[in-house]
Motif scaffolding. Sequence first.
Motif, PDB file in Angstrom:
ATOM      1  N   GLY A 165      -3.672   2.854 -11.283  1.00 49.34           N
ATOM      2  CA  GLY A 165      -3.084   3.743 -10.151  1.00 49.34           C
ATOM      3  C   GLY A 165      -3.583   2.799  -8.659  1.00 49.34           C
ATOM      4  N   ASP A 166      -3.693   1.707  -8.736  1.00 53.90           N
ATOM      5  CA  ASP A 166      -3.786   1.309  -6.929  1.00 53.90           C
ATOM      6  C   ASP A 166      -2.658   0.433  -6.978  1.00 53.90           C
ATOM      7  N   THR A 167      -2.141   0.755  -5.878  1.00 53.66           N
ATOM      8  CA  THR A 167      -0.690   0.219  -5.769  1.00 53.66           C
ATOM      9  C   THR A 167      -1.213  -1.964  -5.315  1.00 53.66           C
ATOM     10  N   ASN A 168      -2.464  -1.608  -4.379  1.00 53.26           N
ATOM     11  CA  ASN A 168      -2.743  -3.241  -3.877  1.00 53.26           C
ATOM     12  C   ASN A 168      -3.018  -3.873  -5.787  1.00 53.26           C
ATOM     13  N   THR A 169      -3.923  -3.000  -6.535  1.00 53.68           N
ATOM     14  CA  THR A 169      -4.355  -3.922  -7.538  1.00 53.68           C
ATOM     15  C   THR A 169      -2.795  -4.649  -7.712  1.00 53.68           C
ATOM     16  N   SER A 175       5.598   1.535  -6.365  1.00 57.61           N
ATOM     17  CA  SER A 175       5.599   0.559  -6.500  1.00 57.61           C
ATOM     18  C   SER A 175       7.481  -0.490  -6.634  1.00 57.61           C
ATOM     19  N   VAL A 176       7.912   0.196  -6.594  1.00 59.34           N
ATOM     20  CA  VAL A 176       9.446  -0.468  -6.137  1.00 59.34           C
ATOM     21  C   VAL A 176       9.590  -1.397  -5.555  1.00 59.34           C
ATOM     22  N   GLY A 177       8.093  -1.835  -4.471  1.00 55.55           N
ATOM     23  CA  GLY A 177       7.722  -3.325  -4.294  1.00 55.55           C
ATOM     24  C   GLY A 177       7.531  -4.434  -5.009  1.00 55.55           C
ATOM     25  N   ALA A 178       6.881  -4.171  -5.938  1.00 48.77           N
ATOM     26  CA  ALA A 178       6.088  -4.684  -6.458  1.00 48.77           C
ATOM     27  C   ALA A 178       6.937  -4.992  -8.126  1.00 48.77           C
ATOM     28  N   VAL A 179       7.720  -4.179  -8.550  1.00 47.74           N
ATOM     29  CA  VAL A 179       8.997  -4.385  -9.105  1.00 47.74           C
ATOM     30  C   VAL A 179       9.746  -5.348  -9.225  1.00 47.74           C
ATOM     31  N   ARG A 180      10.330  -4.928  -7.386  1.00 47.21           N
ATOM     32  CA  ARG A 180      11.611  -5.890  -6.960  1.00 47.21           C
ATOM     33  C   ARG A 180      11.088  -7.114  -7.235  1.00 47.21           C
TER      34      ARG A 180
END
Length: 246
Positions: A29-33, A59-64
């Motif tokens: 659940g941690d977006t940085n991880t 999580s949008v930025g990670a997926v992008r």
Amino acid sequence: NPYWFTEGKIARETAEELGYEANVSAHKGDTNTESRQIDTAITNQAKAIILDPANADGSVGAVRKAVDAGIPVFLVNAEINEQGLAKAQLVSNNAQGAAMGAQQWVQTVGDSANYVELKGAPSDNNAATRSNGYETVLSQYPDLKKIGEDVANWDRTQGYNKMQSLLQAHPDIQGVMSGNDEMALGAIAALKEAGKLKNIVVGGFDGSPDAVDAIKSGELAYTVLQPVAIFSEDAVRMADKFITSG
């Protein structure tokens, strides 16, 4: 969490069956991880990413980032608040599932009771959807009164701690609505410790093995089964189809 463990286990087994090397890791659940995991996948030139997103917005930025690197992303269990990035989002009808759970809870507790609710992580759309699904059913019974609620972030230990606090504030409750099995099992532990479980109806959501055992032992009233194993397998097969045929 056995729910997320199952996601990873089935995804790995399906990928290996199809001839891929699979790497499974947990962001909890941690977006940085999560962002670092996506970076690793990009560095390792992954052919696809199966992701249970940590946060509907975060999580949008990670997926992008993955998509910009040419890696297709397939989401399971939860969604992100942007369409067109992921190739697919495999999500249960959480509103329907919650309504089914609430109907079963009413059958067990009756149409008159004081109850409390344990909610999942606010960053996950499923938490609000399930809570609203419960409300659509329970609001039809004027003598069912929610007298307390708290966020336990899908976690058993937090469910235990929050249930202790709710019980101190509201010692006269007859029921507990929970957004998932882990929080429900934590609540059951707290109620057993206080010697009050016998007179309180607890409901869960997910269909985890521990929840099934708790139902068999008479501690948990019901759970709503989510087909997470099917989601994980389908996501990997979709990824394989996309890799091989576009």
